[in-house]
Scaffold this active site. Structure first.
Site, PDB file in Angstrom:
ATOM      1  N   PHE A  48      46.498  49.950  37.047  1.00 52.36           N
ATOM      2  CA  PHE A  48      45.956  48.900  36.294  1.00 52.36           C
ATOM      3  C   PHE A  48      44.543  48.987  37.174  1.00 52.36           C
ATOM      4  CE2 PHE A  48      44.195  44.663  35.931  1.00 52.36           C
ATOM      5  CZ  PHE A  48      44.315  44.477  34.586  1.00 52.36           C
TER       6      PHE A  48
ATOM      7  N   LYS B 240      38.916  40.874  44.766  1.00 51.10           N
ATOM      8  CA  LYS B 240      40.038  39.857  45.051  1.00 51.10           C
ATOM      9  C   LYS B 240      39.981  39.184  46.541  1.00 51.10           C
ATOM     10  CE  LYS B 240      43.809  41.160  41.948  1.00 51.10           C
ATOM     11  NZ  LYS B 240      43.646  40.130  40.920  1.00 51.10           N
TER      12      LYS B 240
ATOM     13  N   ASP C 196      41.564  52.637  44.202  1.00 55.43           N
ATOM     14  CA  ASP C 196      41.266  51.285  43.741  1.00 55.43           C
ATOM     15  C   ASP C 196      42.199  50.380  44.827  1.00 55.43           C
ATOM     16  OD1 ASP C 196      41.598  48.967  42.689  1.00 55.43           O
ATOM     17  OD2 ASP C 196      42.087  49.736  40.737  1.00 55.43           O
TER      18      ASP C 196
END
Length: 371
Positions: A128, A242, A213
């Site tokens: 994702f 995040k 990532d």
């Protein structure tokens, strides 16, 4: 009529304040935050150092844009590159933006070095990388792509931890290999350490870039500053967001100098990226992360939590298949007929917030300061 676009299946609960690892609902109930804003509030809620940093900055300056020098941005970038593999950083506002930036940097590097045909990236099944059209194409999840037309081209998706298939997918058009060291949304699925180490060798041999990532895994989430440190390998490019600023919107693309030198004025940009408020939150977060013993404490707490969850799984094997993950990014894999969304509801009713993930996983992503 609800004037908010209905893109979220929101739970019937709202919060009015937070303190440390706890959230307090508008109805006065206290919840242990095992979701952490989906791995975002790394320093918990209302951390006094972050509150003080933001209060001080908001009284001075909020926004000027990247038309001008931003000292807070330069200071943070220098501190972060001194703590990791990178030589330079581009700032944005989210994980999807960071991944878009990482893909652009990889393509631009190849073009500047005379290999304009190299624009494709090899990515992994179960990944994702965001909700933009390009990042949806990179993950190629049919559920997320439905209704948005044909996927953006330029991505070759292969199974994780299979080096033979990875090697076969790399062609003269490949610019980069893009992986999450620990897949989050896909179900807390760690990549084998040997696999990650070999990807570094493969990238060097094939003259492609290795892109990590670390949007969800970065900034202490797995017990290291970045998850790739557990494998002892470094990427050429890394996307982060995040936990970078403990809840204030911020993202970053980190790169080695031989790669970032391909980027010149006008090749990429962000109106809000690296603004003074975001940098105040990011600098304060990094202060705490780099405190002596902080990550040791994260590992101590996470080992205790993992041990307790493993014990629970041992006592109820008919319910829990396994517990996997690293640091405070853990996934409880449920056996059928038990369903993660139902267990998420049970936990919330008992005062614990959790997050679901693929492969029938219940995720625990609490603040790193949880005791």
């Amino acid at each position: 009529m609800n004037s908010i676009m209905q893109t979220y299946g929101r739970l019937p609960i709202a919060f009015e304040r937070g303190e440390g690892s706890y959230l307090y609902s508008t109805e006065g109930k206290r919840y242990l935050d095992g979701a952490g804003g989906i791995a975002v509030v790394s320093m918990g809620h209302s951390h006094p150092k972050l509150v003080a940093a933001l209060e001080a900055q908001v009284q001075r300056l909020w926004h000027v844009s990247n038309l001008y020098e931003i000292p807070e941005q330069s200071n943070y970038a220098e501190r972060l590159v001194n703590a990791c593999f990178a030589d330079s950083i581009f700032f944005c506002n989210s994980g999807a933006e960071a991944m878009e930036g990482a893909i652009k940097v990889a393509r631009k590097y190849q073009a500047v070095n005379g290999k304009v045909e190299r624009y494709r990236a090899v990515t992994l099944e179960g990944s994702f990388h965001g909700r933009t059209l390009a990042t949806l194409g990179a993950a190629n999840n049919p559920k997320h792509l439905e209704g948005f037309g044909p996927p953006v081209q330029g991505f070759d998706i292969v199974p994780p931890n299979d080096l033979d298939v990875m090697l076969a997918a790399i062609t003269e058009e490949t610019a980069a290999i893009i992986v999450e060291p620990l897949q989050g949304e896909g179900g807390i699925r760690p990549l084998d350490i040997n696999y990650l180490q070999t990807l570094r060798s493969v990238a060097d041999k094939k003259d492609v870039l290795l892109v990590f990532d670390e949007v969800q895994t970065g900034f202490g989430r797995t017990g290291k500053l970045f998850a790739h440190e557990w494998a002892g390998v470094t990427p050429d490019i890394m996307a982060c967001a995040k936990g970078i600023a403990s809840g204030f919107p911020c993202g970053a693309v980190l790169a080695k100098s031989h790669v970032s030198d391909a980027m010149s004025p006008g090749t990429h940009g962000s109106t809000f990226g690296g603004n003074p408020l975001a940098m105040a939150a990011a600098n304060a977060t990094l202060d705490i992360l780099l405190e002596e013993g902080f990550l040791n404490e994260v590992n101590r707490i996470s080992s205790l939590l993992k041990s307790r969850l493993d014990d629970l799984a041992g006592r109820h094997p008919e319910v829990i298949k396994e517990v996997r993950g690293s640091g405070l990014m853990l996934g409880i894999v449920l056996s059928e007929p038990y369903i993660n969304t139902v267990f998420c509801d049970y936990a919330r009713e008992s005062g614990l917030l959790t997050v679901v993930a693929g492969e029938n996983v219940l995720r625990l992503l609490p603040p790193l300061i949880i005791k």
